[in-house]
Design a protein around this motif. Structure first.
Motif, PDB file in Angstrom:
ATOM      1  N   ASP A 408     -58.142-102.236  15.671  1.00 15.56           N
ATOM      2  CA  ASP A 408     -57.088-103.114  15.151  1.00 15.56           C
ATOM      3  C   ASP A 408     -56.110-102.375  14.249  1.00 15.56           C
ATOM      4  OD1 ASP A 408     -58.193-105.248  16.437  1.00 15.56           O
ATOM      5  OD2 ASP A 408     -59.294-105.983  14.699  1.00 15.56           O
ATOM      6  N   SER A 409     -56.523-101.226  13.743  1.00 15.22           N
ATOM      7  CA  SER A 409     -55.713-100.521  12.741  1.00 15.22           C
ATOM      8  C   SER A 409     -55.204 -99.190  13.294  1.00 15.22           C
ATOM      9  CB  SER A 409     -56.553-100.245  11.491  1.00 15.22           C
ATOM     10  OG  SER A 409     -57.068-101.452  10.959  1.00 15.22           O
ATOM     11  N   PRO A 410     -53.978 -98.806  12.908  1.00 11.89           N
ATOM     12  CA  PRO A 410     -53.497 -97.465  13.263  1.00 11.89           C
ATOM     13  C   PRO A 410     -54.440 -96.411  12.686  1.00 11.89           C
ATOM     14  CG  PRO A 410     -51.704 -98.827  12.446  1.00 11.89           C
ATOM     15  CD  PRO A 410     -52.973 -99.590  12.166  1.00 11.89           C
ATOM     16  N   LEU A 411     -54.500 -95.272  13.337  1.00  8.03           N
ATOM     17  CA  LEU A 411     -55.458 -94.232  12.949  1.00  8.03           C
ATOM     18  C   LEU A 411     -54.735 -92.905  12.796  1.00  8.03           C
ATOM     19  CD1 LEU A 411     -58.421 -93.295  12.576  1.00  8.03           C
ATOM     20  CD2 LEU A 411     -58.538 -93.027  15.057  1.00  8.03           C
ATOM     21  N   THR A 412     -55.014 -92.221  11.701  1.00  5.58           N
ATOM     22  CA  THR A 412     -54.514 -90.864  11.506  1.00  5.58           C
ATOM     23  C   THR A 412     -55.701 -89.916  11.440  1.00  5.58           C
ATOM     24  OG1 THR A 412     -52.515 -91.583  10.331  1.00  5.58           O
ATOM     25  CG2 THR A 412     -53.233 -89.315   9.985  1.00  5.58           C
ATOM     26  N   LEU A 413     -55.733 -88.960  12.333  1.00  7.75           N
ATOM     27  CA  LEU A 413     -56.806 -87.970  12.354  1.00  7.75           C
ATOM     28  C   LEU A 413     -56.304 -86.669  11.734  1.00  7.75           C
ATOM     29  CD1 LEU A 413     -58.446 -88.364  15.885  1.00  7.75           C
ATOM     30  CD2 LEU A 413     -59.092 -89.434  13.730  1.00  7.75           C
ATOM     31  N   ASP A 414     -57.049 -86.182  10.781  1.00  7.96           N
ATOM     32  CA  ASP A 414     -56.719 -84.916  10.131  1.00  7.96           C
ATOM     33  C   ASP A 414     -57.595 -83.832  10.742  1.00  7.96           C
ATOM     34  OD1 ASP A 414     -56.491 -82.694   8.410  1.00  7.96           O
ATOM     35  OD2 ASP A 414     -55.995 -83.995   6.721  1.00  7.96           O
ATOM     36  N   ILE A 415     -56.990 -82.946  11.501  1.00 10.92           N
ATOM     37  CA  ILE A 415     -57.747 -81.899  12.189  1.00 10.92           C
ATOM     38  C   ILE A 415     -58.544 -81.065  11.207  1.00 10.92           C
ATOM     39  CG2 ILE A 415     -57.498 -79.739  13.487  1.00 10.92           C
ATOM     40  CD1 ILE A 415     -55.312 -81.023  15.102  1.00 10.92           C
ATOM     41  N   ASP A 416     -57.999 -80.820  10.032  1.00 10.57           N
ATOM     42  CA  ASP A 416     -58.704 -79.999   9.039  1.00 10.57           C
ATOM     43  C   ASP A 416     -60.007 -80.665   8.600  1.00 10.57           C
ATOM     44  OD1 ASP A 416     -56.651 -78.078   9.011  1.00 10.57           O
ATOM     45  OD2 ASP A 416     -55.485 -79.293   7.612  1.00 10.57           O
ATOM     46  N   VAL A 417     -59.993 -82.001   8.491  1.00  9.49           N
ATOM     47  CA  VAL A 417     -61.185 -82.722   8.041  1.00  9.49           C
ATOM     48  C   VAL A 417     -62.233 -82.787   9.132  1.00  9.49           C
ATOM     49  CG1 VAL A 417     -62.072 -84.970   7.295  1.00  9.49           C
ATOM     50  CG2 VAL A 417     -59.952 -84.077   6.311  1.00  9.49           C
ATOM     51  N   ILE A 418     -61.829 -83.160  10.346  1.00 11.41           N
ATOM     52  CA  ILE A 418     -62.835 -83.410  11.397  1.00 11.41           C
ATOM     53  C   ILE A 418     -63.376 -82.137  12.032  1.00 11.41           C
ATOM     54  CG2 ILE A 418     -61.906 -85.688  11.872  1.00 11.41           C
ATOM     55  CD1 ILE A 418     -60.578 -84.652  14.337  1.00 11.41           C
ATOM     56  N   THR A 419     -62.879 -80.973  11.605  1.00 10.33           N
ATOM     57  CA  THR A 419     -63.471 -79.719  12.060  1.00 10.33           C
ATOM     58  C   THR A 419     -64.175 -78.985  10.924  1.00 10.33           C
ATOM     59  OG1 THR A 419     -61.351 -78.582  11.693  1.00 10.33           O
ATOM     60  CG2 THR A 419     -61.791 -79.403  13.913  1.00 10.33           C
ATOM     61  N   ARG A 420     -64.250 -79.614   9.768  1.00 11.49           N
ATOM     62  CA  ARG A 420     -64.833 -78.970   8.590  1.00 11.49           C
ATOM     63  C   ARG A 420     -66.344 -79.185   8.559  1.00 11.49           C
ATOM     64  NH1 ARG A 420     -61.983 -81.444   3.894  1.00 11.49           N
ATOM     65  NH2 ARG A 420     -60.213 -80.233   4.724  1.00 11.49           N
ATOM     66  N   ASN A 421     -67.102 -78.146   8.266  1.00  8.87           N
ATOM     67  CA  ASN A 421     -68.554 -78.251   8.148  1.00  8.87           C
ATOM     68  C   ASN A 421     -68.934 -78.635   6.726  1.00  8.87           C
ATOM     69  OD1 ASN A 421     -68.835 -77.528  10.817  1.00  8.87           O
ATOM     70  ND2 ASN A 421     -69.215 -75.372  10.378  1.00  8.87           N
ATOM     71  N   SER A 422     -68.650 -79.890   6.392  1.00  5.85           N
ATOM     72  CA  SER A 422     -68.959 -80.384   5.053  1.00  5.85           C
ATOM     73  C   SER A 422     -69.223 -81.877   5.136  1.00  5.85           C
ATOM     74  CB  SER A 422     -67.807 -80.095   4.087  1.00  5.85           C
ATOM     75  OG  SER A 422     -66.649 -80.821   4.468  1.00  5.85           O
ATOM     76  N   ASN A 423     -69.784 -82.412   4.071  1.00  5.50           N
ATOM     77  CA  ASN A 423     -70.186 -83.819   4.066  1.00  5.50           C
ATOM     78  C   ASN A 423     -69.016 -84.794   4.068  1.00  5.50           C
ATOM     79  OD1 ASN A 423     -72.874 -83.175   4.160  1.00  5.50           O
ATOM     80  ND2 ASN A 423     -73.201 -83.357   1.947  1.00  5.50           N
ATOM     81  N   ASP A 424     -67.807 -84.322   3.815  1.00  3.12           N
ATOM     82  CA  ASP A 424     -66.669 -85.238   3.890  1.00  3.12           C
ATOM     83  C   ASP A 424     -66.147 -85.382   5.312  1.00  3.12           C
ATOM     84  OD1 ASP A 424     -65.586 -82.724   4.079  1.00  3.12           O
ATOM     85  OD2 ASP A 424     -63.998 -83.033   2.607  1.00  3.12           O
ATOM     86  N   ASN A 425     -66.791 -84.694   6.241  1.00  2.00           N
ATOM     87  CA  ASN A 425     -66.496 -84.856   7.670  1.00  2.00           C
ATOM     88  C   ASN A 425     -67.580 -85.759   8.253  1.00  2.00           C
ATOM     89  OD1 ASN A 425     -66.121 -84.696  10.413  1.00  2.00           O
ATOM     90  ND2 ASN A 425     -66.462 -82.488  10.560  1.00  2.00           N
ATOM     91  N   PRO A 426     -67.265 -87.006   8.606  1.00  4.90           N
ATOM     92  CA  PRO A 426     -68.311 -87.958   9.022  1.00  4.90           C
ATOM     93  C   PRO A 426     -69.161 -87.481  10.192  1.00  4.90           C
ATOM     94  CG  PRO A 426     -66.274 -89.119   8.565  1.00  4.90           C
ATOM     95  CD  PRO A 426     -65.944 -87.664   8.525  1.00  4.90           C
ATOM     96  N   VAL A 427     -68.552 -86.898  11.211  1.00  5.06           N
ATOM     97  CA  VAL A 427     -69.351 -86.490  12.371  1.00  5.06           C
ATOM     98  C   VAL A 427     -70.300 -85.357  11.985  1.00  5.06           C
ATOM     99  CG1 VAL A 427     -67.614 -84.881  13.277  1.00  5.06           C
ATOM    100  CG2 VAL A 427     -69.318 -85.871  14.804  1.00  5.06           C
ATOM    101  N   TYR A 428     -69.836 -84.442  11.135  1.00  8.35           N
ATOM    102  CA  TYR A 428     -70.724 -83.372  10.670  1.00  8.35           C
ATOM    103  C   TYR A 428     -71.873 -83.951   9.854  1.00  8.35           C
ATOM    104  CZ  TYR A 428     -72.448 -79.288   8.175  1.00  8.35           C
ATOM    105  OH  TYR A 428     -73.272 -78.318   7.643  1.00  8.35           O
ATOM    106  N   TYR A 429     -71.561 -84.907   8.989  1.00  8.80           N
ATOM    107  CA  TYR A 429     -72.560 -85.523   8.112  1.00  8.80           C
ATOM    108  C   TYR A 429     -73.693 -86.146   8.930  1.00  8.80           C
ATOM    109  CZ  TYR A 429     -74.202 -88.426   4.157  1.00  8.80           C
ATOM    110  OH  TYR A 429     -74.944 -89.013   3.169  1.00  8.80           O
ATOM    111  N   VAL A 430     -73.332 -86.829  10.017  1.00  5.27           N
ATOM    112  CA  VAL A 430     -74.346 -87.479  10.856  1.00  5.27           C
ATOM    113  C   VAL A 430     -75.090 -86.445  11.698  1.00  5.27           C
ATOM    114  CG1 VAL A 430     -74.706 -89.108  12.751  1.00  5.27           C
ATOM    115  CG2 VAL A 430     -73.095 -89.666  10.910  1.00  5.27           C
ATOM    116  N   GLN A 431     -74.361 -85.554  12.341  1.00 11.04           N
ATOM    117  CA  GLN A 431     -75.020 -84.553  13.184  1.00 11.04           C
ATOM    118  C   GLN A 431     -75.898 -83.623  12.349  1.00 11.04           C
ATOM    119  OE1 GLN A 431     -71.557 -82.893  15.319  1.00 11.04           O
ATOM    120  NE2 GLN A 431     -72.443 -83.728  17.199  1.00 11.04           N
ATOM    121  N   TYR A 432     -75.475 -83.325  11.132  1.00  9.28           N
ATOM    122  CA  TYR A 432     -76.281 -82.456  10.277  1.00  9.28           C
ATOM    123  C   TYR A 432     -77.611 -83.101   9.930  1.00  9.28           C
ATOM    124  CZ  TYR A 432     -77.782 -79.711   6.250  1.00  9.28           C
ATOM    125  OH  TYR A 432     -78.520 -78.944   5.378  1.00  9.28           O
TER     126      TYR A 432
END
Length: 553
Positions: A408-432
């Motif tokens: 329902d909401s517009p989405l902005t993806l920050d490439i720097d965030v979603i490729t970062r190996n840190s806990n502020d990257n949600p996919v990394y946080y879950v996969q880790y």
């Protein structure tokens, strides 16, 4: 004991109380809902069932709550039931009953989280449906991630799902594509409203390599060849890009077949039989204003030309006649005007637009890097393509990031965030969290420690263990709700909560007898079951999003 088991126990207690008091069972619900108290000191779960039923049967809520509490106190696995406020029930589970969930999860394996909530429903799920005149772009990519995740979630809830891509291979845009390819092959500028970009030149060159004589043919002979071959090459490229993204369609439905098979004439005949087709000004119309559309729609123009709406009508009727009782359309933000007209088609066909058809509208996606919008594609000209997104961030990061927010909401993806190996990257946080468990299990194997069939679930009584067990127990309900509401982002947000619960457990509860702190063998066994149960749920949840569960990172 899962929340579902406890909810069944609450309902069973209500039936028992009603039996003893001679109350009307017809007012009892088919199921009850449990909530997690905000304050853990109030219990593991809470129910408002006494408040909901008291007025219906004329019994004060606290009196009814007391009777329910007395009944529930005799239920195996329930440690205590307290009454709060005007009649809230706060329930605590016996640690052994709570810990037993770890065994249930591990034994269920990949089946844990699946249900029969939607069993019996045949769902046609249409998404992406990009024109075969250019590469899959960023907007389509959001629907590819969301749609394929929804397909998996609906199936996990028991629905029979067919994923479908509608190929718009008839009409003016395909003709302009053929003309654009011919122009590129012969060194001419693209026609007005034609297609540009390096991909057009690439496809034109491939066709000329196959058929060198095309350059010397008159346009009226060459353009149809460029059109048909170019369309096939573009479609093959789209399939390859989507398969690389983990998206497989059960059906690629060609619009052309609606014209060649007589499906449009058949659909118009059915709509006319329903009494909603009329003739005016030399054209044939569908009276969609009777069902909420802002204006009636032309099916056949006065010059005899079929409209896109005629094809849309035939396509919907074709889906229904293939046996689908729910037709779900996932459309982009620029298709908002289609909602009422598609619902009107269903109503004109004699269907219930509140049941047989659903239209989900997704909002736009923006991609940024270093705080600035990502440049447009060199290959496609004015868009960012699916392949470029995958090259930039990978399949897992792209799929997870696109599916974790409400459409329902517009989405902005920050490439720097979603490729970062840190806990502020949600996919990394879950996969880790999954990789961390896999690492722990490898260390256990190195120590010669493996899970045994027998363990004492009552040993799982630490606060962090209790939190983790509660989170594990919620997974089936989250999956069922995500399926019913068509909201895959609920799975992602749940996984982030579960990963956080595991990380806190891992920091507070030692599992293996390493270092100076001894851990009793019995406790190690119980915690190994809990750890493996968490790994199962993380893997199952990630699989529903089409994201991998890595063993190491």
């Amino acid at each position: 004991m899962t929340p579902a088991n406890l909810a069944e126990a609450v309902l069973a207690a209500a039936h028992a109380v009603f039996d003893r008091r001679g109350l009307d069972h017809s007012v009892l619900p088919e199921s009850v809902t449990l909530e997690r108290p905000r304050n853990p000191e109030h219990g593991d779960y809470a129910s408002t069932v006494a408040l909901q039923l008291s007025k219906r049967v004329g019994v004060p809520p606290r009196e009814l709550a007391a009777a329910l509490a007395e009944e529930l106190a005799r239920t195996p696995g329930v440690k205590s039931v307290d009454i709060a406020g005007p009649g809230f029930l706060n329930l605590r589970l016996d640690p052994a009953a709570a810990g037993q969930l770890a065994r249930e999860v591990v034994q269920a394996g990949q089946a844990y989280g699946r249900s029969d909530r939607l069993t019996g429903q045949r769902v046609n799920l249409e998404f992406v449906s990009a024109n075969p005149t250019g590469p899959i772009h960023l907007g389509h990519t959001r629907w590819a991630a969301v749609g394929d995740s929804l397909r998996r979630i609906l199936a996990a809830a028991g629905a029979e799902v067919t994923s479908e891509h509608y190929v718009n291979d008839a009409g003016a845009q395909i003709e302009r594509f053929g003309q654009s390819l011919y122009a590129a092959a012969t060194g001419q500028p693209a026609p007005e409203e034609g297609y540009a970009g390096e991909y057009v030149t690439e496809i034109a060159e491939r066709i000329v390599a196959e058929r060198p004589e095309l350059r010397d043919l008159p346009a009226e002979e060459a353009v149809p060849v460029f059109r048909d071959r170019g369309y096939q090459l573009m479609l093959d490229e789209m399939r390859t890009s989507l398969e690389r993204f983990g998206v497989h369609f059960d059906v690629w439905f060609s619009e052309r077949t609606l014209h060649s098979s007589g499906a449009i004439e058949h659909a118009l005949g059915r709509l006319r039989e329903q009494g909603h087709v009329y003739d005016a000004d030399g054209a044939i119309w569908l009276r969609t204003t009777d069902f909420g559309d802002d204006k009636d729609r032309v099916l056949i123009r006065s010059n005899g030309e079929l409209t896109y709406f005629a094809a849309d009508s035939a396509y919907y009727i074709d889906k229904r006649e293939r046996g689908f009782d729910k037709c779900v359309y996932l459309l982009g933000a620029d298709h908002h005007g289609y909602v009422n007209r598609l619902r009107a088609i269903a109503a004109c066909a004699g269907d219930d637009p509140d049941f047989n058809i659903e239209i989900l509208i997704g909002q736009l996606v923006n991609l940024v890097r270093d705080g600035a919008p990502v440049r447009l594609s060199k290959r496609a000209g004015n868009i960012i393509t699916l392949d470029e997104i995958v090259d930039a961030v990978g399949v897992d990061a792209a799929r997870y990031s696109l599916a974790r927010s409400s459409t329902d909401s517009p989405l902005t993806l920050d490439i720097d965030v979603i490729t970062r190996n840190s806990n502020d990257n949600p996919v990394y946080y879950v996969q880790y969290a999954h990789a961390r468990i896999a690492s722990l299990l490898r260390r256990a194997a190195d120590l010669g420690i493996s899970r045994t069939d027998d363990f004492d679930p009552g040993l799982l009584s630490h606060e962090r263990e209790n939190d983790l067990l509660k989170a594990l127990g919620e997974f089936p309900g989250v999956v069922a709700t995500a399926a019913e509401l068509r909201e895959p982002h609920r799975i992602a947000r749940y996984l982030e909560v579960l990963a956080g619960s595991y990380h806190r457990f891992n920091d507070a509860c030692q599992v293996l007898p390493l270092g100076r702190t001894p851990v009793p063998a019995e406790l190690t066994q119980a915690r190994l079951w809990l750890v493996e149960a968490t790994r199962v749920v993380l893997a199952n949840g990630l699989a529903l999003l089409g994201v991998s569960a890595p063993e190491q990172m």
